[in-house]
Scaffold this motif. Sequence first.
Motif, PDB file in Angstrom:
ATOM      1  N   PHE A  37      49.146  51.527  44.764  1.00  0.00           N
ATOM      2  CA  PHE A  37      49.159  50.778  45.963  1.00  0.00           C
ATOM      3  C   PHE A  37      48.635  49.317  45.657  1.00  0.00           C
ATOM      4  CE2 PHE A  37      49.467  54.979  48.398  1.00  0.00           C
ATOM      5  CZ  PHE A  37      49.990  54.575  49.508  1.00  0.00           C
ATOM      6  N   VAL A  38      48.074  49.317  44.518  1.00  0.00           N
ATOM      7  CA  VAL A  38      47.457  47.921  44.292  1.00  0.00           C
ATOM      8  C   VAL A  38      48.892  47.215  44.130  1.00  0.00           C
ATOM      9  CG1 VAL A  38      46.569  46.276  42.439  1.00  0.00           C
ATOM     10  CG2 VAL A  38      45.413  48.398  43.083  1.00  0.00           C
ATOM     11  N   THR A  39      50.149  47.557  43.412  1.00  0.00           N
ATOM     12  CA  THR A  39      51.289  46.953  43.615  1.00  0.00           C
ATOM     13  C   THR A  39      51.739  46.618  44.790  1.00  0.00           C
ATOM     14  OG1 THR A  39      52.659  48.856  42.959  1.00  0.00           O
ATOM     15  CG2 THR A  39      51.688  47.973  40.973  1.00  0.00           C
ATOM     16  N   VAL A  40      51.669  47.801  45.663  1.00  0.00           N
ATOM     17  CA  VAL A  40      52.214  47.598  47.098  1.00  0.00           C
ATOM     18  C   VAL A  40      51.663  46.350  47.877  1.00  0.00           C
ATOM     19  CG1 VAL A  40      52.414  48.522  49.282  1.00  0.00           C
ATOM     20  CG2 VAL A  40      53.052  49.984  47.543  1.00  0.00           C
ATOM     21  N   GLY A  41      50.242  46.254  47.628  1.00  0.00           N
ATOM     22  CA  GLY A  41      49.432  45.302  48.046  1.00  0.00           C
ATOM     23  C   GLY A  41      49.854  43.899  47.776  1.00  0.00           C
ATOM     24  N   ALA A  42      50.080  43.898  46.395  1.00  0.00           N
ATOM     25  CA  ALA A  42      50.439  42.464  46.013  1.00  0.00           C
ATOM     26  C   ALA A  42      51.817  42.091  46.302  1.00  0.00           C
ATOM     27  CB  ALA A  42      50.561  42.626  44.286  1.00  0.00           C
ATOM     28  N   THR A  43      52.384  42.991  46.452  1.00  0.00           N
ATOM     29  CA  THR A  43      54.121  42.839  46.654  1.00  0.00           C
ATOM     30  C   THR A  43      54.066  42.254  48.415  1.00  0.00           C
ATOM     31  OG1 THR A  43      54.975  44.346  45.598  1.00  0.00           O
ATOM     32  CG2 THR A  43      56.474  43.663  47.232  1.00  0.00           C
ATOM     33  N   VAL A  44      53.152  43.077  49.213  1.00  0.00           N
ATOM     34  CA  VAL A  44      53.098  42.412  50.682  1.00  0.00           C
ATOM     35  C   VAL A  44      52.392  41.121  50.500  1.00  0.00           C
ATOM     36  CG1 VAL A  44      51.916  42.982  52.722  1.00  0.00           C
ATOM     37  CG2 VAL A  44      52.726  45.060  51.460  1.00  0.00           C
ATOM     38  N   LYS A  88      36.043  48.709  33.503  1.00  0.00           N
ATOM     39  CA  LYS A  88      37.470  48.356  33.063  1.00  0.00           C
ATOM     40  C   LYS A  88      38.607  48.753  34.050  1.00  0.00           C
ATOM     41  CE  LYS A  88      40.236  50.617  29.396  1.00  0.00           C
ATOM     42  NZ  LYS A  88      40.202  51.590  28.245  1.00  0.00           N
ATOM     43  N   ASP A  89      38.133  49.887  34.829  1.00  0.00           N
ATOM     44  CA  ASP A  89      39.262  50.196  35.751  1.00  0.00           C
ATOM     45  C   ASP A  89      39.650  49.012  36.849  1.00  0.00           C
ATOM     46  OD1 ASP A  89      40.791  52.633  37.055  1.00  0.00           O
ATOM     47  OD2 ASP A  89      39.278  52.047  38.709  1.00  0.00           O
ATOM     48  N   PHE A  90      38.460  48.370  37.184  1.00  0.00           N
ATOM     49  CA  PHE A  90      38.625  47.448  38.063  1.00  0.00           C
ATOM     50  C   PHE A  90      39.708  46.160  37.445  1.00  0.00           C
ATOM     51  CE2 PHE A  90      37.700  43.171  39.761  1.00  0.00           C
ATOM     52  CZ  PHE A  90      37.809  43.075  40.943  1.00  0.00           C
ATOM     53  N   LEU A  91      39.129  45.874  36.261  1.00  0.00           N
ATOM     54  CA  LEU A  91      39.860  44.856  35.430  1.00  0.00           C
ATOM     55  C   LEU A  91      41.254  45.330  35.487  1.00  0.00           C
ATOM     56  CD1 LEU A  91      39.924  42.380  33.560  1.00  0.00           C
ATOM     57  CD2 LEU A  91      39.307  43.603  31.669  1.00  0.00           C
ATOM     58  N   LEU A  92      41.799  46.492  34.936  1.00  0.00           N
ATOM     59  CA  LEU A  92      43.151  46.848  34.874  1.00  0.00           C
ATOM     60  C   LEU A  92      43.860  46.956  36.114  1.00  0.00           C
ATOM     61  CD1 LEU A  92      42.554  49.815  32.454  1.00  0.00           C
ATOM     62  CD2 LEU A  92      43.482  47.640  31.984  1.00  0.00           C
ATOM     63  N   LYS A  93      43.197  47.148  37.212  1.00  0.00           N
ATOM     64  CA  LYS A  93      43.958  47.213  38.452  1.00  0.00           C
ATOM     65  C   LYS A  93      44.119  45.688  39.071  1.00  0.00           C
ATOM     66  CE  LYS A  93      42.118  51.626  40.134  1.00  0.00           C
ATOM     67  NZ  LYS A  93      41.376  52.403  41.222  1.00  0.00           N
ATOM     68  N   SER A  94      43.202  44.963  38.412  1.00  0.00           N
ATOM     69  CA  SER A  94      43.392  43.430  38.979  1.00  0.00           C
ATOM     70  C   SER A  94      44.447  42.986  38.217  1.00  0.00           C
ATOM     71  CB  SER A  94      42.038  42.770  38.742  1.00  0.00           C
ATOM     72  OG  SER A  94      41.059  43.401  39.852  1.00  0.00           O
ATOM     73  N   MET A  95      44.478  43.229  37.000  1.00  0.00           N
ATOM     74  CA  MET A  95      45.744  42.560  35.910  1.00  0.00           C
ATOM     75  C   MET A  95      46.956  42.997  36.455  1.00  0.00           C
ATOM     76  SD  MET A  95      43.728  43.037  32.216  1.00  0.00           S
ATOM     77  CE  MET A  95      45.241  42.333  31.393  1.00  0.00           C
ATOM     78  N   VAL A  96      46.993  44.273  36.793  1.00  0.00           N
ATOM     79  CA  VAL A  96      48.256  44.830  37.406  1.00  0.00           C
ATOM     80  C   VAL A  96      48.408  44.135  38.888  1.00  0.00           C
ATOM     81  CG1 VAL A  96      49.446  46.839  38.668  1.00  0.00           C
ATOM     82  CG2 VAL A  96      48.219  47.083  36.430  1.00  0.00           C
ATOM     83  N   GLY A  97      47.460  43.843  39.481  1.00  0.00           N
ATOM     84  CA  GLY A  97      47.854  43.191  41.045  1.00  0.00           C
ATOM     85  C   GLY A  97      48.149  41.776  40.648  1.00  0.00           C
ATOM     86  N   THR A  98      47.488  41.112  39.767  1.00  0.00           N
ATOM     87  CA  THR A  98      47.732  39.574  39.349  1.00  0.00           C
ATOM     88  C   THR A  98      49.353  39.407  38.930  1.00  0.00           C
ATOM     89  OG1 THR A  98      45.461  39.299  39.006  1.00  0.00           O
ATOM     90  CG2 THR A  98      47.169  37.519  38.278  1.00  0.00           C
ATOM     91  N   LEU A  99      49.599  40.488  37.851  1.00  0.00           N
ATOM     92  CA  LEU A  99      50.886  40.181  37.299  1.00  0.00           C
ATOM     93  C   LEU A  99      51.919  40.705  38.320  1.00  0.00           C
ATOM     94  CD1 LEU A  99      50.449  42.009  34.007  1.00  0.00           C
ATOM     95  CD2 LEU A  99      50.732  39.469  34.451  1.00  0.00           C
ATOM     96  N   THR A 100      51.751  41.678  39.321  1.00  0.00           N
ATOM     97  CA  THR A 100      52.692  42.011  40.286  1.00  0.00           C
ATOM     98  C   THR A 100      53.016  40.858  41.232  1.00  0.00           C
ATOM     99  OG1 THR A 100      52.215  44.440  40.202  1.00  0.00           O
ATOM    100  CG2 THR A 100      53.424  43.643  42.186  1.00  0.00           C
ATOM    101  N   LEU A 101      51.939  40.102  41.752  1.00  0.00           N
ATOM    102  CA  LEU A 101      51.977  39.175  42.421  1.00  0.00           C
ATOM    103  C   LEU A 101      52.804  37.933  41.892  1.00  0.00           C
ATOM    104  CD1 LEU A 101      51.235  37.614  45.218  1.00  0.00           C
ATOM    105  CD2 LEU A 101      49.037  36.873  44.180  1.00  0.00           C
ATOM    106  N   SER A 102      52.553  37.606  40.611  1.00  0.00           N
ATOM    107  CA  SER A 102      53.012  36.678  40.022  1.00  0.00           C
ATOM    108  C   SER A 102      54.714  36.887  39.885  1.00  0.00           C
ATOM    109  CB  SER A 102      52.611  36.477  38.517  1.00  0.00           C
ATOM    110  OG  SER A 102      53.333  35.388  37.830  1.00  0.00           O
ATOM    111  N   LEU A 103      54.979  38.023  39.598  1.00  0.00           N
ATOM    112  CA  LEU A 103      56.565  38.621  39.332  1.00  0.00           C
ATOM    113  C   LEU A 103      57.232  38.565  40.566  1.00  0.00           C
ATOM    114  CD1 LEU A 103      58.690  39.914  37.803  1.00  0.00           C
ATOM    115  CD2 LEU A 103      57.776  42.269  38.209  1.00  0.00           C
ATOM    116  N   MET A 104      56.573  38.982  41.700  1.00  0.00           N
ATOM    117  CA  MET A 104      57.288  39.300  42.998  1.00  0.00           C
ATOM    118  C   MET A 104      57.328  37.853  43.728  1.00  0.00           C
ATOM    119  SD  MET A 104      58.020  42.199  43.174  1.00  0.00           S
ATOM    120  CE  MET A 104      58.736  42.086  44.835  1.00  0.00           C
TER     121      MET A 104
END
Length: 280
Positions: A9-16, A71-87
């Motif tokens: 859902f972090v990736t979904v949020g970044a995509t939206v 660490k958990d927050f950092l990993l999710k934020s990194m995934v969100g940032t990379l997804t946002l950049s990619l999309m």
Amino acid sequence: MKKLKEFFFVTVGATVMALGLDLFLLPNTIAAGGISGISAIIQYALGIKPALVILGFNIPLFLGAFKFMGKDFLLKSMVGTLTLSLMTNVLQNVPSVTESLLISAISGGVLVGIGVGIAMKMGGTTGGTEIAVLLIRRFMPNLSTGKLIMFVDGAIIAVSVLVTKNFDLGIYALASLIISARIIDYVLEGGDFAKGVLIVTARWESVSKEILSKLERGVTGISSTGMYTGNNMKTLLCVVKRNEVTKLKNIVINIDENAFFILFDAREVWGNFRRGRLKQ
């Protein structure tokens, strides 16, 4: 399984969020703050490439996220940032849905707000000023996330307007930011607020009985003392639906017209202390 769901859902949020940026805001040059807004200001003023600015700001923010948020927050934020950049890169060649600045500001603000809200609700972010805001909230927890984002990104927009002298786009960017900030709070905290009521009355027994019988709401009596009169009494605490507020006021006033009560938003209600469902 729960962790995978949160990352998904972090990736979904970044995509939206990327949809809001690429379909509405960026094609119409509406920049609603964030590190991208800072990079645009610095590029305009100093000629430094945006990629370097974004990297320079994100590195200390991610380090702060790891130290204070885990660490958990950092990993999710990194995934969100990379997804946002990619999309954002994938969607950048998609034609704009509309050329109307007003429609773009509203639609883009809604999508960005939903995207950021989803990512934050799952315990992550899409990077940038969102991380800064959550770090600030650790020391100022009484401020809502949406209001802090509006304050930080609003300051960036204000500086951008002063630098570029484009006041019209600044107004649309501010409108989009206000909308997205409200949506973020709506996603994080819910929009169906109940109402909390504190009632100070000498006839607290009669008032509580009427609330219990006519509204079917639980009432808690808190021992208190009137500092002016020195009288001991019960201050009543009750949570009701918004459409029950008028009925509650009438109950109280009909019994004690000198009663004093405070009404406030109850954004989240937990526990088995109510007799009827609070959601409408």
